[in-house]
Write a protein that holds these residues in place. Sequence first.
Motif, PDB file in Angstrom:
ATOM      1  N   SER A   1       0.861  -1.176   0.000  1.00 61.01           N
ATOM      2  CA  SER A   1       0.000   0.000   0.000  1.00 61.01           C
ATOM      3  C   SER A   1       0.901   1.229   0.000  1.00 61.01           C
ATOM      4  O   SER A   1       1.615   1.488   0.970  1.00 61.01           O
ATOM      5  CB  SER A   1      -0.904   0.001   1.238  1.00 61.01           C
ATOM      6  OG  SER A   1      -1.672   1.184   1.279  1.00 61.01           O
ATOM      7  N   TRP A   2       0.903   1.971  -1.090  1.00 60.12           N
ATOM      8  CA  TRP A   2       1.832   3.079  -1.271  1.00 60.12           C
ATOM      9  C   TRP A   2       1.436   4.324  -0.495  1.00 60.12           C
ATOM     10  O   TRP A   2       2.175   5.312  -0.468  1.00 60.12           O
ATOM     11  CB  TRP A   2       1.958   3.410  -2.757  1.00 60.12           C
ATOM     12  CG  TRP A   2       2.439   2.236  -3.552  1.00 60.12           C
ATOM     13  CD1 TRP A   2       1.680   1.347  -4.248  1.00 60.12           C
ATOM     14  CD2 TRP A   2       3.790   1.791  -3.695  1.00 60.12           C
ATOM     15  NE1 TRP A   2       2.463   0.382  -4.824  1.00 60.12           N
ATOM     16  CE2 TRP A   2       3.774   0.629  -4.500  1.00 60.12           C
ATOM     17  CE3 TRP A   2       5.015   2.266  -3.216  1.00 60.12           C
ATOM     18  CZ2 TRP A   2       4.916  -0.061  -4.838  1.00 60.12           C
ATOM     19  CZ3 TRP A   2       6.165   1.570  -3.547  1.00 60.12           C
ATOM     20  CH2 TRP A   2       6.112   0.426  -4.356  1.00 60.12           C
ATOM     21  N   PHE A   3       0.289   4.292   0.161  1.00 61.62           N
ATOM     22  CA  PHE A   3      -0.170   5.444   0.946  1.00 61.62           C
ATOM     23  C   PHE A   3      -0.465   5.040   2.396  1.00 61.62           C
ATOM     24  O   PHE A   3      -1.270   5.672   3.065  1.00 61.62           O
ATOM     25  CB  PHE A   3      -1.437   6.041   0.317  1.00 61.62           C
ATOM     26  CG  PHE A   3      -1.261   6.496  -1.099  1.00 61.62           C
ATOM     27  CD1 PHE A   3      -0.739   7.742  -1.381  1.00 61.62           C
ATOM     28  CD2 PHE A   3      -1.612   5.672  -2.154  1.00 61.62           C
ATOM     29  CE1 PHE A   3      -0.573   8.168  -2.691  1.00 61.62           C
ATOM     30  CE2 PHE A   3      -1.453   6.079  -3.471  1.00 61.62           C
ATOM     31  CZ  PHE A   3      -0.928   7.335  -3.745  1.00 61.62           C
TER      32      PHE A   3
ATOM     33  N   ALA B   1       2.346   8.777   2.021  1.00 64.71           N
ATOM     34  CA  ALA B   1       1.228   9.434   1.337  1.00 64.71           C
ATOM     35  C   ALA B   1       1.627  10.829   0.860  1.00 64.71           C
ATOM     36  O   ALA B   1       1.400  11.190  -0.302  1.00 64.71           O
ATOM     37  CB  ALA B   1       0.022   9.514   2.276  1.00 64.71           C
ATOM     38  N   TRP B   2       2.258  11.618   1.745  1.00 68.48           N
ATOM     39  CA  TRP B   2       2.661  12.966   1.357  1.00 68.48           C
ATOM     40  C   TRP B   2       3.764  12.942   0.309  1.00 68.48           C
ATOM     41  O   TRP B   2       3.801  13.800  -0.597  1.00 68.48           O
ATOM     42  CB  TRP B   2       3.124  13.759   2.578  1.00 68.48           C
ATOM     43  CG  TRP B   2       2.003  14.399   3.311  1.00 68.48           C
ATOM     44  CD1 TRP B   2       1.605  14.156   4.589  1.00 68.48           C
ATOM     45  CD2 TRP B   2       1.093  15.389   2.801  1.00 68.48           C
ATOM     46  NE1 TRP B   2       0.516  14.931   4.903  1.00 68.48           N
ATOM     47  CE2 TRP B   2       0.186  15.694   3.838  1.00 68.48           C
ATOM     48  CE3 TRP B   2       0.962  16.032   1.579  1.00 68.48           C
ATOM     49  CZ2 TRP B   2      -0.832  16.624   3.675  1.00 68.48           C
ATOM     50  CZ3 TRP B   2      -0.053  16.962   1.419  1.00 68.48           C
ATOM     51  CH2 TRP B   2      -0.944  17.255   2.458  1.00 68.48           C
TER      52      TRP B   2
ATOM     53  N   GLY C   1      -8.115  10.252   0.161  1.00 69.79           N
ATOM     54  CA  GLY C   1      -9.334  10.509   0.923  1.00 69.79           C
ATOM     55  C   GLY C   1      -9.060  11.149   2.267  1.00 69.79           C
ATOM     56  O   GLY C   1      -9.837  10.993   3.221  1.00 69.79           O
ATOM     57  N   GLY C   2      -7.940  11.869   2.365  1.00 67.77           N
ATOM     58  CA  GLY C   2      -7.579  12.510   3.626  1.00 67.77           C
ATOM     59  C   GLY C   2      -6.801  11.625   4.574  1.00 67.77           C
ATOM     60  O   GLY C   2      -6.310  12.089   5.603  1.00 67.77           O
ATOM     61  N   GLY C   3      -6.682  10.353   4.265  1.00 69.64           N
ATOM     62  CA  GLY C   3      -5.986   9.409   5.144  1.00 69.64           C
ATOM     63  C   GLY C   3      -4.492   9.359   4.851  1.00 69.64           C
ATOM     64  O   GLY C   3      -3.997  10.061   3.961  1.00 69.64           O
TER      65      GLY C   3
END
Length: 301
Positions: free
Chosen positions: A154-156, A162-163, A243-245
């Motif tokens: 999961s790349w985020f 994520a950032w 989605g903000g996560g």
Amino acid sequence: MSKKISKKRLRDTLEAYLFLLPHFIFFVIFIVLPLLYGIVISFHDWKIIGKARFVGLENFKRVWEDPRFWDSLKNTIMFAIISVPLIVALGIILAILLNKRFYGKLWALTAFVSPTFFGSIGILFSWRWILGSQPQALANYYLQKIGIIHTATSWFKTPQMAWTWIIIITAWWIVGFSVLLYLGALQRIPPEQYEAAKLDGANSWQQFIHITLPWIRNVMFFDVARHVLLAFGLFDQVYILTGGGPAGSTRTIVYYLYLVGFERQQLGRAAAISWYIFIVIVAFSAVQLALLTRSIKSAEV
């Protein structure tokens, strides 16, 4: 004679205002009236369904006391602090490289500039397909195939990852317009200045500091202002990719406004948030305008 001149001036002025009239009408309808209506909404508790209730400054107070607002503002500012210098520096470097003559220059220019002219939906959904967490996603599939990773990633999954990906994708997407701006500025520099600098023994870095940078300074001020405004308007990347996560770590100020206004249907609070954003942007624009004016005046002296 003076009467003829005054009549001609009056006619020219009237014609100028008539040419401006269509733009002015649209400006009033789509900018001024919504702005004024936003002020009215910010003083009310309104959830679309039902009657709006006047609450005065309560929406502004609740937003000010909401820690999620400050977290969103902090995330937005951090994104601007990291992404703006990165994109500006990348645009200058690419423009300098593309300003030279080499084989395949047109293809390279097209590759760097073309993403800028594509819409966010196509760009970001393509990246979501590439960086999806499922094994069939492009990055996971091929990285597993060549043995770099052994399970789907999961790349985020963390705020840092994520950032990082949001900044990389944003830079790749919008740097092309900066490249065009700096290319235009570089091509206005007289080549004699570089030739004289070489005769004086100046190296490439010294030529950049004393010749290139002063010539592109005003363009750079404009580009920085543009990217800061884009940073404070960051929404699409967050909405589509994260989605903000995870856990609200990539929630930006505009995404927070969207959540309050459209998902929770608290339109009064959303309008108050928009005015806080407006104040921040106006303050930055005033500082930027002052710096740009000073830069122009110093260049003229």
